[in-house]
Write an enzyme that holds these catalytic residues in place. Structure first.
Site, short mmCIF file in Angstrom:
data_model
loop_
_atom_site.label_atom_id
_atom_site.label_comp_id
_atom_site.label_asym_id
_atom_site.label_seq_id
_atom_site.Cartn_x
_atom_site.Cartn_y
_atom_site.Cartn_z
N SER A 270 5.55 -4.86 -1.70
CA SER A 270 4.67 -3.73 -1.44
C SER A 270 3.97 -3.31 -2.73
CB SER A 270 5.46 -2.59 -0.79
OG SER A 270 4.61 -1.60 -0.27
N ASN A 271 4.06 -2.06 -3.13
CA ASN A 271 3.47 -1.68 -4.42
C ASN A 271 4.12 -2.44 -5.57
OD1 ASN A 271 1.71 0.09 -3.24
ND2 ASN A 271 2.70 1.95 -3.97
#
Length: 602
Positions: A270-271
């Site tokens: 994800s991030n």
């Protein structure tokens, strides 16, 4: 956990000396300065990977208790943070396959080294932490460096990097990449110390906001004024540098540990996946390989997160009424009336067309399809609608990209504890004490909420947030400049990179992120491999919900497998993974996940 002031002082001195002695490969780069140095030991009933909870303890539905709710100890906070971060990333539910089909939660004894680090030009520090297992082999030096998923705290990648690296004897280095759970209570004038306990301004806090406001809750991702996403790559590299310095302190007879004599693999989802890809573009050959799962990454010409998030916040609730067989939750009985109201509001605002709800839903759906959304992403995106994630992300990121102080946030939003009438109130001491361990890094959650200026007309706020991308006023220019600062470059030539993404991702659709990144990298001749996992969405943790577990497969097994393949390749024991479109088989209702369901590439 065994921790004494003498231990901290000795470890701090050793790390400070190591910072002076260590010379990274890039001779032009100034070595980072670390502060608030701590060392803790974790053995017996308090290990590195799960603080002694093990799989069964992590599966418990209630978090580990604090003996004193208003004054938890650092050990209690750490254990609870590990519990929450494991459950927030991995599907640990019985039948989901963790610990049986893939992954394991071993009891790994060792030490933790932690500190605050500053990237040049930043106003606020980011946290770095290194876990050094007792089984670390100084003859086969390896570091796995990672960044937290989402905006999570320092343990936000424990289920990704820690679960793979620690049982293999690698040190694992973490960064919260300038986000995290170091919330600051403006009413009480208190925030989080290095050990997670509550302290006052000037007491070695991880985040002290610059603001004239005296009420509410500030947090680093939204209110640091640093636009931390622009520095994700540098956060990751500083975590790796701290790992080498920590290893110098842990094994002084084997020092120095350098990028030349220590293998460094970066991994994140994800991030965190976007962060390790940003690290891959930095100068120097300090990294040996990168594995990025479902990365939030933006390249030239692709849609950035803020663009498609604010679009989804507005249109997706209405558009979903056009689709059949949506996953549950959100429950249709609860969502359909709200989504019908959204359609009517969008029609009244002139944003969609249609004389009735069905026509309005079709109009919203067609608008999203025209901008690149797939049916699979829309279906999985229903979860983000049901949990109000689109608004939560939009409010936080608007503030971060625009580098706004608390109290200056666009569209009138701010953060606070709320009373039963949804009015702001002061947080309690018990709520404040649990933020560091319990929060996800982006409210709402852990007793902190978005204060909505237009409570009776939420469309007003969503249109305001959208206008910061589509508009041309000063606020829009400010936010768009911040977004531009986060654009990714190409990975270093010759660096092996594996990107893994679920084709059904409804939060960070691959069409806007991984696909354009991989295409740009391959066009430039970079060594990037791409696994596209069918029937995988963004949140493994939600596969514990029966309907999601029946429809989707987890992504973590593929991240672990890619790490295995990359590690073997670096050892000279195999080729790098080839590109693959992986035809998985959802397990179906009431069934346990089996290895053949994953169709792991061979």
């Amino acid at each position: 956990m065994n921790l004494t002031p003498v231990r901290i002082a000795v470890a701090g001195a050793a790390l400070a000396l190591a910072a002076c002695a260590h010379s990274p490969r890039s001779t032009k780069e100034v070595a980072p300065v670390f502060s608030q140095l701590r060392t803790t030991e974790h053995r017996g009933a308090d290990d590195l990977l799960s603080a002694g909870l093990g799989l069964e303890g992590l599966r418990a539905m209630t978090p580990p208790a604090f003996a004193d709710a208003e004054h938890p100890t650092p050990a209690e906070l750490r254990r609870r943070a590990l519990w929450g971060n494991w459950r927030g990333i991995a599907d640990l539910a019985p039948g989901g396959g963790y610990g049986e089909v893939y992954g394991r939660i071993a009891a790994v004894p060792g030490r933790e080294f932690s500190a605050f680090a500053m990237v040049p030009g930043a106003r606020q520090p980011h946290r770095v932490l290194v876990q050094v297992p007792d089984g670390f082999d100084v003859g086969k030096r390896c570091v796995v460096v990672t960044a937290s998923s989402g905006s999570r705290g320092i343990y936000g990648s424990i289920a990704v990097a820690g679960a793979w690296g620690l049982p293999k004897g690698c040190a694992v280095a973490y960064t919260d990449k300038g986000a995290g759970t170091d919330y600051f209570d403006l009413d009480a004038g208190q925030g989080a110390r290095a050990d997670g306990t509550v302290g006052a301004r000037g007491d070695g806090l991880a985040f002290e906001p610059v603001t004239t406001a005296s009420s509410g809750v500030a947090f680093k991702h939204a209110h640091s004024q640093d636009n931390p996403e622009a520095d994700w790559g540098r956060h990751v590299k500083q975590a790796a540098q701290f790992a080498l310095q920590s290893l110098d302190a842990a094994f002084p007879d084997a020092a120095p540990f350098t990028f030349d004599n220590t293998r460094v693999i970066a991994v994140g989802i994800s991030n965190g996946g976007g962060a390790v890809l940003r690290a891959a573009e930095l100068d120097g050959d300090w990294l040996d390989a990168v594995v990025a799962g479902e990365p939030n990454v933006q390249v030239e010409g692709a849609r950035p997160l803020y663009d498609y998030t604010t679009e989804a916040a507005l249109l997706m609730p209405c558009a979903l009424l056009h689709l059949q067989n949506l996953p549950q939750p959100p429950l249709a009985a609860q969502s359909v009336p709200l989504w019908t109201q959204r359609c009517a509001g969008l029609k009244a605002a002139g944003l969609i067309e249609g004389a009735d709800t069905a026509a309005q839903a079709r109009s919203a759906y067609e608008a999203m399809k025209a901008s690149g959304w797939t049916d699979a992403a829309l279906r999985a995106g229903a979860l983000s609608v049901g949990f109000d994630l689109w608004r939560a992300v939009a409010v936080t990121y608007a503030s971060a990209y625009g580098r706004y102080r608390f109290g200056e946030m666009p569209c009138g939003n701010r953060y606070s504890a709320l009373d039963a009438q949804f009015a702001p109130r002061e947080a309690t001491a018990a709520e404040r004490a649990a933020w560091w361990s319990d929060a996800s890094g982006i409210p709402p959650g852990a007793g902190v909420h978005i204060v909505e200026q237009n409570l009776s007309a939420p469309l007003t706020t969503l249109q305001c947030l959208r206008a910061m991308w589509t508009g041309d006023d000063a606020n829009a220019a400010r936010v768009k400049q911040g977004v531009a600062e986060t654009r990714a470059g190409l990975p270093r030539a010759g660096l092996p990179v594996v990107v893994i993404h679920g084709t059904d991702d409804g939060l960070i659709p691959p069409a806007f992120s991984s696909a354009p990144y991989v295409r740009a990298a391959k066009d430039a001749g970079r060594d990037v491999r791409y696994w596209q996992v069918r029937n995988a969405q963004h949140f493994d943790a939600f596969l514990g919900l029966p309907d999601y577990g029946a429809r989707y497969v987890p992504l973590l097994p593929y991240v672990y497998e890619a790490l295995d393949r990359v590690s073997a390749h670096l050892d000279g024991r195999g080729a790098l993974p080839s590109d693959a479109a992986i035809d998985t088989t959802p397990r179906g209702a009431g069934k346990a996940l089996q290895a053949p369901d994953l169709a792991m590439p061979r």
